[in-house]
Motif scaffolding. Structure first.
Motif, PDB file in Angstrom:
ATOM      1  N   LEU A  71       0.830  -1.205   0.000  1.00 24.97           N
ATOM      2  CA  LEU A  71       0.000   0.000   0.000  1.00 24.97           C
ATOM      3  C   LEU A  71       0.867   1.260   0.000  1.00 24.97           C
ATOM      4  CD1 LEU A  71      -2.849  -0.901   2.542  1.00 24.97           C
ATOM      5  CD2 LEU A  71      -2.973  -0.842   0.050  1.00 24.97           C
ATOM      6  N   GLN A  72       1.947   1.239   0.793  1.00 20.00           N
ATOM      7  CA  GLN A  72       2.854   2.386   0.850  1.00 20.00           C
ATOM      8  C   GLN A  72       3.561   2.599  -0.487  1.00 20.00           C
ATOM      9  OE1 GLN A  72       3.063   4.542   3.196  1.00 20.00           O
ATOM     10  NE2 GLN A  72       4.746   5.747   2.319  1.00 20.00           N
ATOM     11  N   ILE A  73       3.974   1.469  -1.106  1.00 19.79           N
ATOM     12  CA  ILE A  73       4.645   1.566  -2.411  1.00 19.79           C
ATOM     13  C   ILE A  73       3.697   2.125  -3.454  1.00 19.79           C
ATOM     14  CG2 ILE A  73       5.607   0.192  -4.300  1.00 19.79           C
ATOM     15  CD1 ILE A  73       6.810  -1.646  -2.153  1.00 19.79           C
ATOM     16  N   LYS A  74       2.437   1.665  -3.442  1.00 21.21           N
ATOM     17  CA  LYS A  74       1.448   2.175  -4.395  1.00 21.21           C
ATOM     18  C   LYS A  74       1.215   3.673  -4.188  1.00 21.21           C
ATOM     19  CE  LYS A  74      -1.170  -2.031  -5.396  1.00 21.21           C
ATOM     20  NZ  LYS A  74      -2.509  -2.690  -5.351  1.00 21.21           N
ATOM     21  N   LYS A  75       1.157   4.086  -2.948  1.00 23.78           N
ATOM     22  CA  LYS A  75       0.968   5.509  -2.657  1.00 23.78           C
ATOM     23  C   LYS A  75       2.152   6.324  -3.149  1.00 23.78           C
ATOM     24  CE  LYS A  75       0.190   8.750   1.176  1.00 23.78           C
ATOM     25  NZ  LYS A  75       0.028   8.875   2.635  1.00 23.78           N
ATOM     26  N   GLU A  76       3.379   5.823  -2.865  1.00 28.73           N
ATOM     27  CA  GLU A  76       4.576   6.532  -3.313  1.00 28.73           C
ATOM     28  C   GLU A  76       4.644   6.558  -4.837  1.00 28.73           C
ATOM     29  OE1 GLU A  76       7.818   4.575  -1.449  1.00 28.73           O
ATOM     30  OE2 GLU A  76       7.409   5.395   0.557  1.00 28.73           O
ATOM     31  N   ASN A  77       4.244   5.444  -5.478  1.00 25.43           N
ATOM     32  CA  ASN A  77       4.246   5.381  -6.932  1.00 25.43           C
ATOM     33  C   ASN A  77       3.278   6.388  -7.528  1.00 25.43           C
ATOM     34  OD1 ASN A  77       5.023   4.271  -9.459  1.00 25.43           O
ATOM     35  ND2 ASN A  77       3.161   3.046  -9.482  1.00 25.43           N
ATOM     36  N   ARG A  78       2.094   6.511  -6.923  1.00 31.54           N
ATOM     37  CA  ARG A  78       1.106   7.482  -7.400  1.00 31.54           C
ATOM     38  C   ARG A  78       1.627   8.909  -7.249  1.00 31.54           C
ATOM     39  NH1 ARG A  78      -2.436  10.380  -4.670  1.00 31.54           N
ATOM     40  NH2 ARG A  78      -2.115   9.147  -2.767  1.00 31.54           N
ATOM     41  N   LEU A  79       2.259   9.184  -6.088  1.00 34.00           N
ATOM     42  CA  LEU A  79       2.815  10.520  -5.870  1.00 34.00           C
ATOM     43  C   LEU A  79       3.938  10.825  -6.854  1.00 34.00           C
ATOM     44  CD1 LEU A  79       2.894  10.590  -1.950  1.00 34.00           C
ATOM     45  CD2 LEU A  79       1.269  11.758  -3.465  1.00 34.00           C
ATOM     46  N   LEU A  80       4.774   9.801  -7.132  1.00 35.09           N
ATOM     47  CA  LEU A  80       5.862   9.995  -8.089  1.00 35.09           C
ATOM     48  C   LEU A  80       5.328  10.245  -9.491  1.00 35.09           C
ATOM     49  CD1 LEU A  80       8.440   7.292  -6.928  1.00 35.09           C
ATOM     50  CD2 LEU A  80       8.675   9.772  -6.761  1.00 35.09           C
ATOM     51  N   LYS A  81       4.273   9.515  -9.872  1.00 34.66           N
ATOM     52  CA  LYS A  81       3.673   9.736 -11.189  1.00 34.66           C
ATOM     53  C   LYS A  81       3.112  11.147 -11.299  1.00 34.66           C
ATOM     54  CE  LYS A  81       2.445   4.995 -12.452  1.00 34.66           C
ATOM     55  NZ  LYS A  81       1.325   4.051 -12.758  1.00 34.66           N
ATOM     56  N   GLU A  82       2.454  11.606 -10.239  1.00 34.70           N
ATOM     57  CA  GLU A  82       1.926  12.967 -10.256  1.00 34.70           C
ATOM     58  C   GLU A  82       3.051  13.993 -10.356  1.00 34.70           C
ATOM     59  OE1 GLU A  82      -0.387  13.294  -6.730  1.00 34.70           O
ATOM     60  OE2 GLU A  82      -2.058  12.059  -7.483  1.00 34.70           O
ATOM     61  N   GLU A  83       4.143  13.717  -9.646  1.00 34.87           N
ATOM     62  CA  GLU A  83       5.287  14.635  -9.687  1.00 34.87           C
ATOM     63  C   GLU A  83       5.924  14.649 -11.074  1.00 34.87           C
ATOM     64  OE1 GLU A  83       9.510  15.437  -7.326  1.00 34.87           O
ATOM     65  OE2 GLU A  83       8.149  13.857  -6.670  1.00 34.87           O
ATOM     66  N   VAL A  84       6.057  13.463 -11.691  1.00 31.83           N
ATOM     67  CA  VAL A  84       6.629  13.383 -13.036  1.00 31.83           C
ATOM     68  C   VAL A  84       5.743  14.117 -14.039  1.00 31.83           C
ATOM     69  CG1 VAL A  84       7.137  11.792 -14.940  1.00 31.83           C
ATOM     70  CG2 VAL A  84       7.917  11.260 -12.638  1.00 31.83           C
ATOM     71  N   ALA A  85       4.417  13.936 -13.916  1.00 30.44           N
ATOM     72  CA  ALA A  85       3.493  14.628 -14.818  1.00 30.44           C
ATOM     73  C   ALA A  85       3.613  16.145 -14.669  1.00 30.44           C
ATOM     74  CB  ALA A  85       2.061  14.174 -14.540  1.00 30.44           C
ATOM     75  N   GLN A  86       3.743  16.604 -13.424  1.00 28.97           N
ATOM     76  CA  GLN A  86       3.889  18.044 -13.187  1.00 28.97           C
ATOM     77  C   GLN A  86       5.207  18.562 -13.760  1.00 28.97           C
ATOM     78  OE1 GLN A  86       1.561  20.136 -11.838  1.00 28.97           O
ATOM     79  NE2 GLN A  86       2.982  21.742 -12.468  1.00 28.97           N
ATOM     80  N   LEU A  87       6.275  17.766 -13.592  1.00 27.11           N
ATOM     81  CA  LEU A  87       7.581  18.167 -14.126  1.00 27.11           C
ATOM     82  C   LEU A  87       7.553  18.218 -15.653  1.00 27.11           C
ATOM     83  CD1 LEU A  87       9.995  16.150 -11.801  1.00 27.11           C
ATOM     84  CD2 LEU A  87       9.633  18.621 -11.822  1.00 27.11           C
ATOM     85  N   LYS A  88       6.864  17.250 -16.275  1.00 30.72           N
ATOM     86  CA  LYS A  88       6.740  17.263 -17.739  1.00 30.72           C
ATOM     87  C   LYS A  88       5.968  18.497 -18.201  1.00 30.72           C
ATOM     88  CE  LYS A  88       7.004  12.296 -18.689  1.00 30.72           C
ATOM     89  NZ  LYS A  88       6.274  11.110 -19.223  1.00 30.72           N
TER      90      LYS A  88
END
Length: 253
Positions: free
Chosen positions: A72-89
């Motif tokens: 669950l923690q990994i999924k949460k971190e993965n979702r946050l990382l995806k959001e961060e990558v999308a924002q950076l793009k």
């Protein structure tokens, strides 16, 4: 009533048990603390496997719960990382757009400063997707001194010329429109012709002499003789040349 030789079995067993209790008690007291009692073995034989099973079961449940929580923690971190990558793009795209716009504006500024003709900057606000002409709309009009048949160019070359003008905007017919005509020359040898639009991204040059040396990739520029465009602005490059066996002109796109 019992006979003289008859024995009551229940009473006999009770007497034997009462006499044996002190002996059992004494025997138990003599056992060392670390020695197993006679009744411990059956109990241990039953209890130990059960304890081992429940111990392993508890450890398995604990590990499963731990893995689930980690997942669950990994999924949460993965979702946050995806959001961060999308924002950076998105930020990178905006940065690229700003850099591109600054580069374009710098070229326009250099173009304006290095060209003797007088220019007025304008911005394209719309594209004419329907109607008789292939056109653009710019945000300058009669209030800014714009008139019909004024040239419209960029630092890369000819765009078209003013077709209609209103107070605060104007319609520009683009060079590729079938109704657009521009007096032109082949840059390398000054051979003169008239550029006409063919639609899409193509134009053709009319009235070039058959003997004029024109080859693919030759640059076609404005002649300055139509009193619309200053001399020397790029119109396009030659993509096709067709010299017929007869006639005085040649077909050039």
């Amino acid at each position: 009533m019992l006979g003289p030789f008859e024995i009551d079995i229940k009473k006999l067993l009770l007497v034997i048990l009462i006499l044996a209790l002190p002996l059992i008690s004494l025997n138990l007291e003599r056992k060392e603390a670390d020695e197993l009692r006679w009744y411990d073995l059956p109990v241990l034989w039953v209890v130990n496997p059960a304890q081992d099973f429940f111990s392993h079961f508890a450890l398995g449940v604990s590990d499963t719960a731990s893995h689930y929580l980690n997942l669950l923690q990994i999924k949460k971190e993965n979702r946050l990382l995806k959001e961060e990558v999308a924002q950076l793009k998105q930020n990178l795209k905006l940065t690229d757009e700003v850099v591109s716009e600054n580069s374009r504006l710098k070229k326009l500024l250099d173009f304006k400063e290095n060209t003797p003709s007088q220019f007025m900057p304008a911005q394209v606000t719309a594209m004419g997707l329907w109607g008789e002409y292939t056109s653009l709309t710019i945000n300058k009009g009669t209030s800014e001194g714009i008139k019909k048949k004024m040239a419209v160019v960029t630092h890369e070359g000819v765009v078209g010329y003013i077709l209609n003008v209103m107070a605060h905007y104007s319609t520009v017919i683009v060079v590729t429109d079938r109704n657009a005509i521009i007096d032109s020359i082949v840059q390398k040898n000054r051979a003169r012709g008239i550029v006409e639009g063919l639609g899409k991204d193509l134009c053709r040059i009319k009235y070039l002499q058959r003997t004029d040396d024109v080859q693919p990739n030759d640059l076609i520029v404005t002649s300055g003789m139509d009193e619309i465009f200053p001399k020397g602005f790029p119109i396009g490059t030659v993509t096709k040349v067709n010299r017929k066996a007869y006639g005085v002109s040649q077909y050039v796109e």
